[in-house]
Design an enzyme around this catalytic site. Sequence first.
Site, short mmCIF file in Angstrom:
data_model
loop_
_atom_site.label_atom_id
_atom_site.label_comp_id
_atom_site.label_asym_id
_atom_site.label_seq_id
_atom_site.Cartn_x
_atom_site.Cartn_y
_atom_site.Cartn_z
N LYS A 162 -1.51 13.53 59.39
CA LYS A 162 -1.25 13.19 60.80
C LYS A 162 -1.92 14.24 61.70
CE LYS A 162 2.22 14.99 62.49
NZ LYS A 162 3.45 15.61 62.92
N LYS B 252 -1.60 24.16 68.68
CA LYS B 252 -1.04 23.91 67.34
C LYS B 252 -2.00 23.07 66.48
CE LYS B 252 1.77 22.78 63.99
NZ LYS B 252 2.10 23.63 62.88
N THR C 93 5.19 18.30 65.92
CA THR C 93 3.75 18.35 66.17
C THR C 93 3.29 16.93 66.50
OG1 THR C 93 3.51 20.13 64.55
CG2 THR C 93 1.49 18.98 65.23
N LEU D 285 10.81 16.15 64.91
CA LEU D 285 10.63 14.81 64.35
C LEU D 285 9.22 14.63 63.79
CD1 LEU D 285 12.53 13.08 67.26
CD2 LEU D 285 13.30 13.16 64.87
N PRO D 286 9.03 13.63 62.92
CA PRO D 286 7.73 13.52 62.23
C PRO D 286 6.53 13.19 63.11
CG PRO D 286 9.43 12.26 61.07
CD PRO D 286 10.03 12.71 62.36
#
Length: 297
Positions: A247, A172, A97, A66-67
Amino acid sequence: MTSHIAFIGLGNMGGPMARNLLKNNFKVTVFDLNQDAVKVLTDQGAQSAETAQAAAKKADVVITMLPSGEIVKSVYLGDDGLIRCVQKDALLIDCSTIAAEDAREVITAAHQHGVGMIDAPVSGGTAAAEAGTLTFICGGDDKDYQAAKPILSAMGKNIFHAGEAGAGQVAKICNNMLLAIHMIGTSEALNMGVSQGLDPEVMSEIMKASSGNNWSLQVYNPYPGVMPNVPASRDYQGGFMVELMNKDLGLAQKLAAQSKAATPLGALSAQLYQLHQNQGGSGLDFSSILQFLQSQS
Ligand code: NAD
């Protein structure tokens, strides 16, 4: 017995990842708010469900792609959250992420309900998602990591256990800050060389065989026409959107402040991508930073 997997979030990454699970003969039930994305998967043999909860209820494993952290929390937490509706022995794997603290919050809530969960963000981009060669960077208990590994192997080539819950996200975010820095650097170098009359393809070959070599040059060249099958050669469509890179750079700056780590290039990259987004680049692939630099040249 083959696992029954619920896959939630079928965008640029989730779509091809779910497809690779189908190719590896897993039973897959999918859900996305976007019906077109669902149809692509049902045409390839997946089952669909009306809601994320309905998809997850009967599954042994739930994967989300998901975003943002806000969306991940809204899907897992609360009275209608997935944590409350899955089977007790289900395993939850969030590949989005998001901030490490959001991952820890959701994993702690899962554990409080007796459900295993890991964070497992990915690296490699859409081409690796298609090819099933993603890198998975996991955080969580070893037992849950070991249980997830055979499933992640159907979608990826390199699977790492970075540490406890949230550690996958920390690794990440560090990686993506570096990715932004070398994509911007690569774009600056190519733009300058081309403005001096050099061929971008020749420039790229020279730098790949020299000390400027990096992932952006090797597999994700930002200059249109140098490489087939990369977003730069299709008007920067698909791939990894500027808003998602923004983001991640925001998360990196938050992490830098928390850990008091000096990240001046990370901060500058965050500003450049924000400017690019403000000037209309939001939905383009992140390699379009080259276009932004050209517009400033
Ligand atoms: P995307 O925007 O293409 O896909 C996200 C999908 O989630 C969309 O199909 C959207 O409809 C769906 N969605 C949103 N809210 C939902 C909800 N409440 N319930 C169900 N579905 C919902 O994004 P993407 O590029 O696939 O990226 C997904 C995640 O992977 C992000 O966290 C991103 O940072 C990360 N990531 C992306 C890449 C890349 O190259 N695109 C690489 C590594 C990691």
